[in-house]
Design a protein around this motif. Structure first.
Motif, mmCIF file in Angstrom:
data_model
loop_
_atom_site.group_PDB
_atom_site.id
_atom_site.type_symbol
_atom_site.label_atom_id
_atom_site.label_comp_id
_atom_site.label_asym_id
_atom_site.label_seq_id
_atom_site.Cartn_x
_atom_site.Cartn_y
_atom_site.Cartn_z
ATOM 1 N N VAL A 3 0.855 -1.181 0.000
ATOM 2 C CA VAL A 3 0.000 0.000 0.000
ATOM 3 C C VAL A 3 0.893 1.233 0.000
ATOM 4 O O VAL A 3 1.674 1.446 0.933
ATOM 5 C CB VAL A 3 -0.939 0.009 1.227
ATOM 6 C CG1 VAL A 3 -1.800 1.272 1.214
ATOM 7 C CG2 VAL A 3 -1.825 -1.228 1.231
ATOM 8 N N GLY A 4 0.769 2.038 -1.047
ATOM 9 C CA GLY A 4 1.590 3.238 -1.179
ATOM 10 C C GLY A 4 2.464 3.169 -2.415
ATOM 11 O O GLY A 4 3.325 2.289 -2.514
ATOM 12 N N GLY A 5 2.258 4.098 -3.339
ATOM 13 C CA GLY A 5 2.985 4.066 -4.595
ATOM 14 C C GLY A 5 4.109 5.070 -4.691
ATOM 15 O O GLY A 5 4.448 5.532 -5.786
ATOM 16 N N SER A 7 3.384 1.570 3.071
ATOM 17 C CA SER A 7 4.383 2.585 2.732
ATOM 18 C C SER A 7 3.683 3.821 2.168
ATOM 19 O O SER A 7 3.782 4.122 0.981
ATOM 20 C CB SER A 7 5.378 2.015 1.716
ATOM 21 O OG SER A 7 6.317 2.991 1.331
ATOM 22 N N THR A 8 2.965 4.525 3.031
ATOM 23 C CA THR A 8 2.159 5.663 2.599
ATOM 24 C C THR A 8 2.713 6.997 3.080
ATOM 25 O O THR A 8 1.972 7.969 3.212
ATOM 26 C CB THR A 8 0.715 5.508 3.103
ATOM 27 O OG1 THR A 8 0.724 5.399 4.535
ATOM 28 C CG2 THR A 8 0.056 4.281 2.509
ATOM 29 N N GLY A 9 3.998 7.053 3.361
ATOM 30 C CA GLY A 9 4.593 8.305 3.802
ATOM 31 C C GLY A 9 4.798 8.348 5.307
ATOM 32 O O GLY A 9 4.517 7.377 6.022
ATOM 33 N N LEU A 23 4.506 7.203 -7.912
ATOM 34 C CA LEU A 23 5.676 8.077 -8.113
ATOM 35 C C LEU A 23 5.240 9.475 -8.544
ATOM 36 O O LEU A 23 5.698 10.027 -9.554
ATOM 37 C CB LEU A 23 6.624 7.472 -9.148
ATOM 38 C CG LEU A 23 7.206 6.093 -8.806
ATOM 39 C CD1 LEU A 23 7.972 5.523 -9.980
ATOM 40 C CD2 LEU A 23 8.100 6.174 -7.587
ATOM 41 N N SER A 24 4.357 10.076 -7.758
ATOM 42 C CA SER A 24 3.747 11.350 -8.137
ATOM 43 C C SER A 24 4.750 12.490 -8.290
ATOM 44 O O SER A 24 4.471 13.470 -8.986
ATOM 45 C CB SER A 24 2.688 11.742 -7.106
ATOM 46 O OG SER A 24 3.258 11.839 -5.808
ATOM 47 N N SER A 25 5.924 12.382 -7.653
ATOM 48 C CA SER A 25 6.910 13.461 -7.750
ATOM 49 C C SER A 25 7.781 13.346 -8.990
ATOM 50 O O SER A 25 8.572 14.253 -9.281
ATOM 51 C CB SER A 25 7.803 13.465 -6.500
ATOM 52 O OG SER A 25 8.534 12.251 -6.405
ATOM 53 N N PHE A 26 7.652 12.248 -9.757
ATOM 54 C CA PHE A 26 8.484 12.041 -10.934
ATOM 55 C C PHE A 26 7.823 12.607 -12.185
ATOM 56 O O PHE A 26 6.622 12.899 -12.217
ATOM 57 C CB PHE A 26 8.765 10.542 -11.134
ATOM 58 C CG PHE A 26 9.817 9.984 -10.234
ATOM 59 C CD1 PHE A 26 11.055 9.614 -10.726
ATOM 60 C CD2 PHE A 26 9.579 9.817 -8.883
ATOM 61 C CE1 PHE A 26 12.031 9.088 -9.902
ATOM 62 C CE2 PHE A 26 10.543 9.293 -8.036
ATOM 63 C CZ PHE A 26 11.777 8.929 -8.547
ATOM 64 N N ASP A 27 8.620 12.742 -13.233
ATOM 65 C CA ASP A 27 8.149 13.197 -14.535
ATOM 66 C C ASP A 27 7.060 12.258 -15.068
ATOM 67 O O ASP A 27 7.097 11.043 -14.837
ATOM 68 C CB ASP A 27 9.338 13.235 -15.499
ATOM 69 C CG ASP A 27 8.946 13.677 -16.892
ATOM 70 O OD1 ASP A 27 8.711 14.871 -17.076
ATOM 71 O OD2 ASP A 27 8.879 12.809 -17.780
ATOM 72 N N ASP A 28 6.078 12.824 -15.794
ATOM 73 C CA ASP A 28 4.969 12.023 -16.316
ATOM 74 C C ASP A 28 5.458 10.868 -17.174
ATOM 75 O O ASP A 28 4.946 9.745 -17.085
ATOM 76 C CB ASP A 28 4.015 12.903 -17.133
ATOM 77 C CG ASP A 28 3.221 13.859 -16.253
ATOM 78 O OD1 ASP A 28 3.161 13.619 -15.036
ATOM 79 O OD2 ASP A 28 2.673 14.847 -16.795
#
Length: 499
Positions: free
Chosen positions: A236-238, A330-332, A279-284
């Motif tokens: 859980v957590g991407g 692994s959700t932050g 991976l929301s902080s990475f490039d599309d």
């Protein structure tokens, strides 16, 4: 722990260790030790003094810097402190630093656990050899900023250990680098049934559970449904940790499980659950690449939100039930209970509020760095992400600042009130990397999501990822361990011993 039992004895030998208040001295230690082997009934235990510890430093002693925590931030500042100027005291519930970027690799046997653990005594040797510098296996319970004192309690494990020992440490400069705790969002059952992945013992527990489920699923009489549940690994957590663990797990399944657990190889699979984009902080472009590669590796990607966790299944908000044998959460991260208990101004998100020089403005001689700290709104700066590189940069900045203060004669308590601290701390993001399995990785060198910059994915990125982290491992000893472990795994496969 025996060190603390004999702390009163040592206090008479070292002037730096002395009772803070008049107390009844210990009985003769040798006499007590002999009585332990006597056939007579045990005498009444010696009454502990009200408060023992390290008293205030005198002008003949070095100023004392107390560091709370042994993570990236705390270890970086300890490593660079000038020990000709300062005595260093570290208080932490663990005696090592964890190289977290490679922690996921230890869960499946790609690396051994000792490869990612660096002893504090190797990072700052004076702690184990110099009078006045110490490491204490303990937790800080309370800080008294007016008296420049931290109240600590020793860490104990198991039923047959000593009772926790309370003691105090006076400081001239205090660095709070106590880190953070996994965020559970108050979801029922997470802490009882899920595994986190932040410490070496977390990785050990995950590995033992994974191998146990593999062996149990091969036992005669296990039903098909139970076999599928036991061998269903849910993450859980991407974010980077969740994606890297999923990638390592899929590699382990394809390369090792298919060869060594042939009877159950068709049952084991991995599901990655994320509420939004992985991976929301990475490039599309990199996110789409990671999605394709994880899917090719057999990782099932599910978009959803968990609302309840039970012993054998999780329930999503749409009432979908997902059975599992291994659940990794692994959700932050968020503020720890210790940080929440502190009576200081907080930054957005509940961290300890700091100014541009990493000081806690409401308390003299106290600094906070790493995941436990965040800029106050009054500074006009955004709270930095809980990343290793942020913590390390803050540690480096503070180490240099304290060394300048010490050389200018401001190392003692209240000695730097009127000093100019120079340029404030400025963070420059150096980019992000993540391994996604099958000898593939992502490298994103943009400074933020809004800016443009260099990014790449694939095998070359994987080489860069491994090379970068190999050079960032703290000691040559552990670099050698990591390189040998990688080579051994490549040639012989992963170790599947359940120890």
């Amino acid at each position: 722990m025996a060190w603390f039992r004999n702390l009163g004895k040592f206090s008479s030998l070292k002037s730096s260790l002395r009772p803070r208040t008049p107390t009844t001295p210990y009985p003769n230690t040798l006499f007590v030790s002999i009585l332990q082997f006597s056939s007579q009934p045990n005498p009444e235990p010696a009454r502990r003094p009200a408060s023992y510890g390290l008293g205030p430093t005198s002008s003949k002693e070095k100023p004392r810097v107390v560091v709370l925590g042994s993570g990236w931030a705390g270890c970086r500042v300890m490593k660079g402190l000038d020990t000709e100027i300062y005595d260093v005291v570290c208080v932490s519930p663990r005696n090592h630093m964890v190289f977290t970027p490679l922690l996921a690799s230890t869960c499946v046997g790609t690396l051994e656990f000792r490869s990612v653990a660096e002893p504090i005594a190797r990072i700052q040797p004076v702690i184990s050899r110099e009078t006045g510098s110490y490491f204490f296996l303990a937790n800080c319970k309370r800080i008294d900023p007016d008296k420049h004192v931290v109240h600590c309690q020793t860490v104990t494990e198991g039923a047959n250990t000593l009772e926790p020992w309370n003691f105090e440490i006076s400081y001239d400069k205090l660095i709070i680098a106590s880190g953070s705790e996994p965020t559970t969002f108050g979801i029922h059952g997470v802490e009882d049934h899920a595994f986190f992945l932040r410490e070496v013992h977390h990785a050990q527990e995950i590995r033992r559970k994974l191998l146990l489920n593999l062996m149990l699923s091969d036992v005669p009489g296990i039903s098909e449904a139970e076999k599928q549940r036991l061998l269903h690994c849910v993450v859980v957590g991407g974010g980077p940790t969740g994606v890297e663990f999923s990638g390592e797990l899929s590699d382990f399944i394809m390369r090792d499980v298919h060869q060594r657990y042939a009877h159950v190889k068709n049952y084991i699979h991995v599901t990655l659950i994320e509420a939004n984009e992985i991976l929301s902080s990475f490039d599309d472009r990199l996110r789409h690449y990671a999605t394709r590669q994880l899917t090719k590796s057999g990782v099932r990607l599910v978009r959803g939100i968990v609302k309840d966790v039970k012993a054998d299944k999780i329930i999503l908000t749409n009432d979908t039930e997902v059975p599992y044998g291994l659940l990794v959460w692994s959700t932050g991260v968020g503020p720890s209970s210790f940080v929440k208990s502190m009576d200081v101004p907080k930054s957005p998100g509940g961290r300890i509020g700091i100014d541009e020089w990493l000081r806690v403005p409401s308390a003299q001689d106290i600094f906070a760095i790493g995941d436990c700290s965040g800029f106050l709104e009054s500074t006009g700066k955004q709270v930095l992400p809980a990343l290793a590189q942020v913590a390390e940069r803050q540690g480096k900045f503070l180490e240099e600042l304290l060394n300048r203060i010490g050389k200018a004669g401001g190392g003692y308590a209240n000695g730097a009130k009127d000093m100019e601290f120079g340029e404030p701390f400025v963070y420059k993001h150096m980019g992000s990397m993540a391994s996604i399995g099958r000898y593939k990785a992502l490298v994103d060198l943009r400074q933020s999501r809004e800016t443009k910059g260099f990014s790449m994915a694939g095998f070359t990125s994987w080489i860069i990822w491994r090379s970068a982290y190999l050079t960032r491992v703290v000691s040559w000893r552990n670099r050698f361990y990591v390189a040998i472990n990688w080579a051994t795994t490549f040639v012989f496969g992963r170790d599947i011993s359940r120890i």
